[in-house]
Design a protein around this motif. Structure first.
Motif, PDB file in Angstrom:
ATOM      1  N   ASP A 154      25.736  18.768  17.533  1.00 50.41           N
ATOM      2  CA  ASP A 154      25.613  19.143  16.132  1.00 50.41           C
ATOM      3  C   ASP A 154      24.375  20.015  15.891  1.00 50.41           C
ATOM      4  O   ASP A 154      23.258  19.643  16.293  1.00 50.41           O
ATOM      5  CB  ASP A 154      25.516  17.875  15.271  1.00 50.41           C
ATOM      6  N   PRO A 155      24.562  21.194  15.247  1.00 51.27           N
ATOM      7  CA  PRO A 155      23.414  22.105  15.070  1.00 51.27           C
ATOM      8  C   PRO A 155      22.281  21.504  14.235  1.00 51.27           C
ATOM      9  O   PRO A 155      21.106  21.777  14.490  1.00 51.27           O
ATOM     10  CB  PRO A 155      24.013  23.331  14.374  1.00 51.27           C
ATOM     11  N   ILE A 156      22.634  20.659  13.240  1.00 52.16           N
ATOM     12  CA  ILE A 156      21.567  20.048  12.415  1.00 52.16           C
ATOM     13  C   ILE A 156      20.738  19.083  13.275  1.00 52.16           C
ATOM     14  O   ILE A 156      19.512  19.068  13.209  1.00 52.16           O
ATOM     15  CB  ILE A 156      22.175  19.262  11.217  1.00 52.16           C
ATOM     16  N   VAL A 157      21.457  18.305  14.094  1.00 52.45           N
ATOM     17  CA  VAL A 157      20.740  17.359  14.976  1.00 52.45           C
ATOM     18  C   VAL A 157      19.827  18.138  15.922  1.00 52.45           C
ATOM     19  O   VAL A 157      18.659  17.775  16.120  1.00 52.45           O
ATOM     20  CB  VAL A 157      21.742  16.474  15.762  1.00 52.45           C
ATOM     21  N   ARG A 158      20.357  19.245  16.470  1.00 53.05           N
ATOM     22  CA  ARG A 158      19.529  20.056  17.383  1.00 53.05           C
ATOM     23  C   ARG A 158      18.284  20.578  16.659  1.00 53.05           C
ATOM     24  O   ARG A 158      17.191  20.591  17.212  1.00 53.05           O
ATOM     25  CB  ARG A 158      20.330  21.244  17.935  1.00 53.05           C
ATOM     26  N   GLU A 159      18.479  20.994  15.406  1.00 57.07           N
ATOM     27  CA  GLU A 159      17.332  21.531  14.667  1.00 57.07           C
ATOM     28  C   GLU A 159      16.285  20.440  14.423  1.00 57.07           C
ATOM     29  O   GLU A 159      15.080  20.658  14.554  1.00 57.07           O
ATOM     30  CB  GLU A 159      17.795  22.137  13.340  1.00 57.07           C
ATOM     31  N   ILE A 160      16.784  19.257  14.089  1.00 51.47           N
ATOM     32  CA  ILE A 160      15.857  18.125  13.860  1.00 51.47           C
ATOM     33  C   ILE A 160      15.067  17.832  15.131  1.00 51.47           C
ATOM     34  O   ILE A 160      13.845  17.644  15.101  1.00 51.47           O
ATOM     35  CB  ILE A 160      16.662  16.876  13.404  1.00 51.47           C
ATOM     36  N   LEU A 161      15.765  17.819  16.264  1.00 53.62           N
ATOM     37  CA  LEU A 161      15.074  17.540  17.538  1.00 53.62           C
ATOM     38  C   LEU A 161      14.048  18.639  17.822  1.00 53.62           C
ATOM     39  O   LEU A 161      12.920  18.360  18.230  1.00 53.62           O
ATOM     40  CB  LEU A 161      16.078  17.432  18.686  1.00 53.62           C
ATOM     41  N   ASP A 162      14.439  19.882  17.555  1.00 58.23           N
ATOM     42  CA  ASP A 162      13.509  21.017  17.771  1.00 58.23           C
ATOM     43  C   ASP A 162      12.266  20.865  16.910  1.00 58.23           C
ATOM     44  O   ASP A 162      11.151  21.032  17.371  1.00 58.23           O
ATOM     45  CB  ASP A 162      14.185  22.336  17.368  1.00 58.23           C
ATOM     46  N   ARG A 163      12.501  20.556  15.616  1.00 59.10           N
ATOM     47  CA  ARG A 163      11.368  20.429  14.685  1.00 59.10           C
ATOM     48  C   ARG A 163      10.401  19.337  15.148  1.00 59.10           C
ATOM     49  O   ARG A 163       9.213  19.410  14.941  1.00 59.10           O
ATOM     50  CB  ARG A 163      11.871  20.026  13.286  1.00 59.10           C
ATOM     51  N   GLN A 164      10.983  18.290  15.755  1.00 55.50           N
ATOM     52  CA  GLN A 164      10.120  17.189  16.201  1.00 55.50           C
ATOM     53  C   GLN A 164       9.659  17.384  17.652  1.00 55.50           C
ATOM     54  O   GLN A 164       9.110  16.470  18.266  1.00 55.50           O
ATOM     55  CB  GLN A 164      10.864  15.853  16.047  1.00 55.50           C
ATOM     56  N   LYS A 165       9.921  18.573  18.175  1.00 56.95           N
ATOM     57  CA  LYS A 165       9.540  18.924  19.559  1.00 56.95           C
ATOM     58  C   LYS A 165      10.013  17.867  20.562  1.00 56.95           C
ATOM     59  O   LYS A 165       9.299  17.507  21.500  1.00 56.95           O
ATOM     60  CB  LYS A 165       8.023  19.125  19.674  1.00 56.95           C
ATOM     61  N   LEU A 166      11.209  17.379  20.311  1.00 62.19           N
ATOM     62  CA  LEU A 166      11.774  16.361  21.192  1.00 62.19           C
ATOM     63  C   LEU A 166      12.766  17.051  22.127  1.00 62.19           C
ATOM     64  O   LEU A 166      13.914  17.305  21.765  1.00 62.19           O
ATOM     65  CB  LEU A 166      12.470  15.302  20.325  1.00 62.19           C
ATOM     66  N   ARG A 167      12.290  17.392  23.327  1.00 62.14           N
ATOM     67  CA  ARG A 167      13.149  18.126  24.265  1.00 62.14           C
ATOM     68  C   ARG A 167      13.793  17.121  25.229  1.00 62.14           C
ATOM     69  O   ARG A 167      13.271  16.841  26.309  1.00 62.14           O
ATOM     70  CB  ARG A 167      12.309  19.162  25.025  1.00 62.14           C
TER      71      ARG A 167
END
Ligand SMILES: Nc1nc2c(ncn2[C@@H]2O[C@H](COP(=O)(O)OP(=O)(O)OP(=O)(O)O)[C@@H](O)[C@H]2O)c(=O)[nH]1
Ligand SMILES: [Mg+2]
Length: 486
Positions: A257-270
């Motif tokens: 899901d693109p929103i989930v990916r964005e949330i992970l990106d924002r939290q720098k959770l790779r």
């Protein structure tokens, strides 16, 4: 000039010199006896030499794996096992499947946490407290944070059975783990950029050598097992496997899901860089008939507590004899490091793993310490240790694949290592720079001169690692034989 010792100086001379009034016949007898005594003495010396050589041959070659937590010690051990006890390694797939299932559940825990944090951050502080979930994380309001759609929230809810199978999976690995006391074996999740994430009680699986001893016993001792039948291997689908299979499509949808990916990106959770990452293979690893491949097993993550010994035999080449090997794998967290020292005085070689991709991460056990800095300090204290002055220490500059990915994605080494300056931010330049740093420390701090052996490694790559380990095995054996000859 040789120093002469006069008869008068020698306190034993009167016992070995011939009697003053010796006859010719007595002299002949004495000389015969002396000749016989010399022959016996030489025969004894020869026997002692032979027994020493035998003992040397029987004495096993010992290798110790060292490095901070998550540096790749257990993964290197798995590569040794794959090279030397392949059948036994594969016979343990059922246990590794459980570890992989736990790794998947842990990844989703992290996603759920990130979603909860995003939801809390995007909720206006003006919203009535009654409308906020009771367990909402306490994070500052951020109107830019993407909002979770009702569909996403529903998807998250549909995946809640994942959290319920976690306990079952843990208990499968270590039946003595109870929900109440099990946490003693489980430690907080690592590699997360936000130190405060640790406080949230997300646990990474860890197994003590006690539990490993029962669960992975055949593997650690290099024994073979014939049957590859799924039932015999315990690979028959069980409850957690059915749950994961039933959740598979929803897991894939949430992960993509693109929103989930964005949330992970924002939290720098790779998540891709976290140990035990299987989210890009969900369809395959949640299949009811899934059997972990060798590659899956080397990527599965379980933290080591205590010390694990793995025994195997390397058959002799040419006229050399087969040798028994022992490889010791230890826990790398700071609290485990005191257990390393008793092994120092009896090792033929140490393989030290320094994960050079970790330049932008902090230690799980002390979030004020940069991981690369910790590796450098550990390296310095090892090479300068007088107990290890004569031990070959082989450096694996590990996780090169992750280093390359990080640099390509634009993360700058110079931001974390100021002395790197404006050199190119590519793999070749950064890796060579870090190798020089480790080599310099080795040169400056070794108590006596010794060779610097270093390899760039990605120990999850079985093929390249096996070539390196063949070289290492040969080098250790040569050094061992050289010590014997000298
Ligand atoms: N991508 C990548 N992953 C690696 C590499 N080396 C190890 N890993 C992964 O990193 C994780 C940690 O590796 P381990 O071998 O368990 O680390 P360890 O040093 O034994 O850690 P402790 O047991 O906590 O001391 C595992 O999931 C490995 O698959 C590497 O070179 N590249
Ligand atoms: Mg380990």
């Amino acid at each position: 000039m040789p120093v002469r010792i006069s008869m008068l100086d020698d306190p034993f001379s009167e016992f070995v010199s011939p009697p003053a009034n010796e006859t010719a016949a007595q002299r002949e007898v004495r000389l015969r006896e002396e000749e016989e005594a010399k022959r016996v003495s030489e025969a004894i010396d020869e026997e002692i030499d032979r027994q020493r050589a035998e003992q040397r041959r029987e004495k096993c070659v010992k290798v110790l794996l060292l490095g901070q937590s998550e540096s790749g010690k257990s993964t290197t051990l798995k590569n040794f096992q794959l090279m030397n006890s392949r059948k036994a390694f594969r016979a343990e797939r059922a246990q590794w499947r459980t570890v992989i299932q736990l790794n998947i559940v842990r990844s989703f825990r992290l996603i759920f946490e990130a979603m909860a944090e995003a939801q809390a951050a995007s909720t206006s502080p003006n919203v009535s407290p009654r409308l906020r979930p009771a367990d909402a994380p306490d994070v500052p309001y951020n109107p830019d944070m993407p909002r979770l759609s009702p569909e996403l929230l529903l998807l998250k809810m549909k995946l809640s059975p994942l959290l319920q199978i976690e306990d079952v999976l843990r208990r499968k690995l270590d039946p003595e783990v109870s929900s109440v006391f099990g946490s003693a074996l489980l430690t907080s999740v690592t590699n997360i950029p936000f130190p405060d994430r640790q406080k949230k009680g997300m646990k990474e699986i860890a197994l003590s050598s006690r539990a490993l001893g029962t669960k992975f016993s055949r593997l650690w001792n290099g024994e073979d097992r014939r049957s590859s039948d799924m039932r015999d291997e315990g690979l028959e689908p069980d409850e957690p496997t059915h749950v994961l299979q039933a959740c598979s499509e929803d897991m894939i949808r949430l992960w993509k899901d693109p929103i989930v990916r964005e949330i992970l990106d924002r939290q720098k959770l790779r998540l891709e860089e976290l140990p035990g990452f299987f989210l890009d293979s969900l369809e395959r690893v949640t299949d009811l008939r899934y059997m972990p491949t060798d590659e899956d097993i080397v990527r599965a993550r379980i933290k080591t507590l205590g010390v694990t010994e793995y025994r195997f035999t390397v058959s002799g080449v040419g006229n050399t004899v087969a040798r028994d090997w022992r490889v010791y794998d230890v826990g790398g967290q700071r609290s485990c490091r005191a257990a390393w020292v008793p092994f120092f005085d009896d090792m033929d070689a140490i393989i030290f793993l320094a994960p050079i991709s970790c330049f932008d991460q902090v230690l799980e056990e002390d979030p004020t310490v940069n991981r690369l800095e910790d590796s450098v300090l550990l390296w310095k204290s090892l090479v300068s240790n007088p107990l290890l002055a004569k031990t070959n220490i082989i450096l694996f500059l590990n996780k090169c694949d992750i280093l390359e990915r990080k640099l390509t994605s634009g993360i700058k080494l110079a931001k974390y290592i100021v002395s790197y300056g404006d050199r190119p931010n590519d793999f070749e330049s950064t890796a060579a720079y870090l190798r020089r740093k480790f080599a310099q420390i080795h040169k400056d701090h070794s108590p006596q001169k010794r060779g610097f052996y270093a390899h760039f490694t990605s120990v999850v790559n079985i093929e390249s690692t096996s070539k390196i380990l063949v070289d290492v095995q040969e080098m250790v054996l040569r050094a061992n034989l050289r010590d014997f000859v000298l």
